[in-house]
Design an enzyme around this catalytic site. Structure first.
Site, mmCIF file in Angstrom:
data_model
loop_
_atom_site.group_PDB
_atom_site.id
_atom_site.type_symbol
_atom_site.label_atom_id
_atom_site.label_comp_id
_atom_site.label_asym_id
_atom_site.label_seq_id
_atom_site.Cartn_x
_atom_site.Cartn_y
_atom_site.Cartn_z
ATOM 1 C CD GLN A 26 -2.816 1.267 2.381
ATOM 2 O OE1 GLN A 26 -2.333 1.287 3.507
ATOM 3 N NE2 GLN A 26 -4.122 1.310 2.158
ATOM 4 C CD GLN A 48 -1.587 -3.133 -2.045
ATOM 5 O OE1 GLN A 48 -0.576 -3.785 -2.319
ATOM 6 N NE2 GLN A 48 -2.332 -3.410 -1.001
ATOM 7 C CG ASP A 49 -4.576 0.473 -1.519
ATOM 8 O OD1 ASP A 49 -5.276 -0.169 -2.317
ATOM 9 O OD2 ASP A 49 -4.346 0.088 -0.373
ATOM 10 C CG ASP A 70 -7.414 -3.649 -4.183
ATOM 11 O OD1 ASP A 70 -7.980 -4.258 -5.119
ATOM 12 O OD2 ASP A 70 -7.092 -4.202 -3.112
ATOM 13 N NE ARG A 137 -8.690 -6.937 -4.258
ATOM 14 C CZ ARG A 137 -7.708 -7.548 -3.593
ATOM 15 N NH1 ARG A 137 -7.776 -8.854 -3.367
ATOM 16 N NH2 ARG A 137 -6.672 -6.867 -3.159
#
Length: 237
Positions: A26, A48-49, A70, A137
């Site tokens: 993250q 990520q993120d 994500d 998701r």
């Protein structure tokens, strides 16, 4: 990471980057809790993120948002309009997911993507036939995400959507939907068979427009940022 809290924030022609790389998990580039916030011609880049649209009502227009896992996530109620969504090369063997939306404490929320382009970034293009990429998701219960009237390239897995590992109960409350997308990745014949996945008609899709999803007609005109109110691509300035 840059964080925005105060209401009616506007960002225009600026970039937010996190260069941590895919191996560092993250790593946010931008987090917004700003109600009635607008991001116009903004770039958000990470892995990520990358972008945390955390809470409240937000609008993104003609933005470029990139990442690998994500990379658009949070609890907010958001419309992304005329944006370019780029999936970047991540760690070997990983699955790529654009969104991870979580329902917010029982309050209706969600992500709506309209007139967007869903593409592989330059570094992922050589691997496009050996990777699995998904529209989203469910991060939490009541996850809500809609892609409509958007160009989806062949970067997308035919399955379209991915379950959250270790949380099968999230599938029981999600609302994932598509409406009139096009491009090689828009074929829905092999999509997931979850009860919460839907192909919308025009009446249903209208609920996720700027006018109805974020009440944009009431507050976007004062920002001077162009937007499309409904399903017809008629720009209001």
């Amino acid at each position: 990471m840059e964080s925005v809290i105060g209401p009616r924030f506007i960002a225009q022609d600026i970039s937010f980057w996190n260069t941590a790389g895919p191996e560092n998990c993250q790593a946010l580039a931008l987090k917004s809790d700003s109600d009635f916030s607008v991001f116009y011609r903004v770039e958000v880049s990470g892995h990520q993120d990358s972008l945390c649209v955390n809470t409240n009502r937000q609008f993104y227009r003609e933005c470029k948002i990139s990442g690998s896992v994500d990379f658009i996530f949070g609890y907010a109620t958001v419309v992304f309009q005329n944006c370019t969504i780029l999936i970047k090369k991540g760690k070997p063997g990983q699955e790529y997911t654009i969104t991870a939306q979580g329902g917010y404490l029982g309050i209706p929320s969600g992500f709506s993507f309209q007139f967007c382009n869903i593409l592989a970034d330059y570094d992922l293009l050589p691997l496009i036939n050996s990777t699995s990429a998904f529209l989203g998701r469910p991060w939490k219960q009541n996850s809500t995400t809609i892609f409509m009237q958007s160009n989806i390239s062949n970067v997308l897995s035919p399955k379209g959507w991915l379950e959250w590992e270790g949380a099968p109960e999230y599938l029981d409350t999600l609302f994932y939907a598509e409406y009139m997308n096009y491009g090689p990745g828009a074929n829905t014949t092999k999509r997931v068979k979850w009860s919460g996945y839907h192909l919308l008609n025009s009446s249903q899709a209208n609920n996720f427009t700027v006018a109805n999803f974020i009440s944009g007609d009431q507050w976007l005109p004062s920002t001077g940022i162009p937007f499309t109110s409904g399903l017809e691509n008629q720009i209001i300035t």
